[in-house]
Motif scaffolding. Structure first.
Motif, PDB file in Angstrom:
ATOM      1  N   UNK A  29       0.828  -1.216   0.000  1.00 19.45           N
ATOM      2  CA  UNK A  29       0.000   0.000   0.000  1.00 19.45           C
ATOM      3  C   UNK A  29       0.852   1.250   0.000  1.00 19.45           C
ATOM      4  N   UNK A  30       1.878   1.274   0.839  1.00 18.43           N
ATOM      5  CA  UNK A  30       2.767   2.437   0.920  1.00 18.43           C
ATOM      6  C   UNK A  30       3.533   2.634  -0.384  1.00 18.43           C
ATOM      7  N   UNK A  31       3.994   1.559  -0.982  1.00 13.21           N
ATOM      8  CA  UNK A  31       4.778   1.650  -2.209  1.00 13.21           C
ATOM      9  C   UNK A  31       3.925   2.083  -3.395  1.00 13.21           C
ATOM     10  N   UNK A  32       2.718   1.562  -3.491  1.00 12.97           N
ATOM     11  CA  UNK A  32       1.824   1.937  -4.593  1.00 12.97           C
ATOM     12  C   UNK A  32       1.372   3.383  -4.472  1.00 12.97           C
ATOM     13  N   UNK A  33       1.183   3.843  -3.247  1.00 11.00           N
ATOM     14  CA  UNK A  33       0.756   5.228  -3.038  1.00 11.00           C
ATOM     15  C   UNK A  33       1.857   6.215  -3.402  1.00 11.00           C
ATOM     16  N   UNK A  34       3.108   5.792  -3.259  1.00 11.92           N
ATOM     17  CA  UNK A  34       4.228   6.703  -3.507  1.00 11.92           C
ATOM     18  C   UNK A  34       4.642   6.752  -4.970  1.00 11.92           C
ATOM     19  N   UNK A  35       4.381   5.663  -5.719  1.00 11.68           N
ATOM     20  CA  UNK A  35       4.806   5.622  -7.124  1.00 11.68           C
ATOM     21  C   UNK A  35       3.891   4.681  -7.902  1.00 11.68           C
ATOM     22  N   UNK A  36       3.106   5.251  -8.791  1.00 17.02           N
ATOM     23  CA  UNK A  36       2.117   4.467  -9.533  1.00 17.02           C
ATOM     24  C   UNK A  36       2.750   3.500 -10.539  1.00 17.02           C
ATOM     25  N   UNK A  37       4.021   3.699 -10.878  1.00 15.76           N
ATOM     26  CA  UNK A  37       4.656   2.824 -11.867  1.00 15.76           C
ATOM     27  C   UNK A  37       4.790   1.391 -11.368  1.00 15.76           C
TER      28      UNK A  37
END
Length: 436
Positions: free
Chosen positions: A236-244
């Motif tokens: 969740x944290x990683x997807x929120x920070x970078x959509x790629x």
């Protein structure tokens, strides 16, 4: 048995000790020198500041973190915020607790551990990075275990470790062993990383390699519920920070089913929130994922959450429905659920502004499909026209005002012609602004 020790003020700054009675009616009096000048509580970890005054470590740290630069007692500017443990007074307090404990049940205050320093954190980083470069998983496990134990001791330790590069070292370690069969080490690193955010751009680069993301997605299907929760939080944290990262994650088989199963299992509120947020980012940035999530029954599951969930969960479930509505098949699936329209109308504007924005958006999208006439009539019957008037009166941001206005124009010809039922009488238009 531990009895509360309380103090109150009487006349100006004079402090009065309030005796506390134990079961045997013995009064417990706290000596003034044992009390923190800030909290007036018994000091558990006394430290001396540059002004020479002793405080409880937790109290003086909160004072400094609030932006204060002076000594609370002397009001002099502190030249340094260094905290020197006052072992003498701590030992006296411990002896007093032991002496009082024989009659009152007061427990001896444990000897506090020395907090982690920036230098300690740097040394830990060096050892972990060196072990990761050598491929020494045993040494890495020992260092990660030490980090985990230090974090358990206090929030201060967590903050110090987080602010001095330990998060990056953990990401390097995870990436170094992600292709190995040492799942236990990776799970331990994962558990510590949950309280290391933000980890910085360099740390994210390491933890978001294709191999690392596939590994995290695999942890979503772990037999250990704590591992599943941690993996969901990190993704969740990683997807929120970078959509790629969505593209890589979308290519992992079974990731949609794993997220939805985590929601369905209802392990805890935090895991449900993490999963809903991750799903929202995946669908928003990759509409092709909608079909995969529809196959898992996500729409019905989100509707169940909206029925009686708390505010934050409701907001996230509504946001997911709004994202699903971006596709034709998503709108068709949502339109099949008979509870959707009544719930959307009911949630305006009771829950929050975010929930209202999502509700209006979903209704607007449903009313612009091939079955628009049916959706509009159903919305009017549910009392959507009145609720939209309230939304405009209360005020809304973004494109919600435009969508609400367009919906009112669509619904206006049907108002009066249809029998309106299920209107939420509890609203009573109490949110409307007076025109004067």
């Amino acid at each position: 048995m531990v009895f509360p020790l309380r103090l109150r003020r009487r006349g100006g700054n004079k402090k009065e000790i309030i005796p506390v009675m134990c079961d045997s009616e013995i009064e417990i009096m706290i000596p003034a020198q044992f009390r923190c000048p800030i909290s007036f509580d018994l000091m558990k970890d006394p430290v001396i500041m540059a002004s020479g005054i002793t405080y409880d470590r937790e109290s003086i740290e909160k004072w400094i973190e609030s932006g204060n630069k002076t000594c609370p007692v002397t009001n002099t500017v502190l030249k340094t915020f260094e905290q020197i443990p006052n072992h003498a007074i701590r030992k006296v307090i411990q002896d007093w607790c032991v002496e009082m404990g024989s009659n009152s049940g007061i427990q001896r205050i444990p000897t506090p551990r020395v907090p982690v320093t920036p230098q300690d954190a740097s040394e830990i980083c060096g050892k972990l990075l060196a072990a990761a470069r050598r491929g020494d998983h045993q040494k890495c496990g020992e260092v990660v275990g030490k980090i985990k134990n230090l974090g358990k001791e206090s929030e201060r330790n967590k903050k110090c470790l987080r602010e001095n590069g330990v998060g990056l070292a953990l990401c390097v370690c995870f990436d170094a062993f992600v292709c190995s069969e040492n799942a236990f080490l990776l799970e331990e690193v994962l558990s510590v990383l949950t309280w290391m955010f933000p980890i910085g751009s360099e740390g994210q680069t390491k933890i978001t390699s294709a191999a690392s993301l596939r590994c995290l997605a695999g942890f979503l299907r772990s037999m250990d519920d704590s591992v599943r929760r941690n993996a969901a939080f990190l993704l969740k944290e990683l997807l929120a920070s970078d959509e790629t990262h969505v593209v890589t994650l979308a290519g992992v088989d079974g990731v949609a089913e794993a997220f939805v199963k985590l929601i369905r299992d209802a392990l805890c509120v935090s895991s449900t929130k993490s999963s809903l947020t991750a799903i929202y980012h995946m669908i928003s940035n990759n509409p092709k994922m909608v079909s995969k999530f529809l196959e898992t029954g996500l729409v019905n599951l989100a509707v169940e959450i909206i029925v009686d969930a708390e505010k934050s969960l409701c907001e996230k479930a509504l946001a997911v429905l709004d994202a699903i509505c971006e596709t034709r098949e998503g709108k068709e699936e949502i339109g099949k659920n008979a509870l959707v329209m009544p719930l959307l109308v009911k949630k305006m504007p009771k829950i929050s502004e975010l929930a209202t924005m999502s509700s209006v958006s979903v209704i607007w999208k449903l009313c612009k499909t091939e079955n628009a006439a049916t959706a509009i009539e159903e919305a009017v019957r549910m009392g959507a026209f009145q609720k939209l008037l309230v939304v405009l009166q209360v005020g809304c941001r973004g494109g919600t005002k435009e969508k609400a206005t367009e919906l009112l124009k669509m619904m206006n010809p049907h108002v009066g012609k249809l029998e309106v039922g299920c209107v939420d009488s509890s609203m009573d238009f109490k949110y409307l602004k007076k025109p004067f």
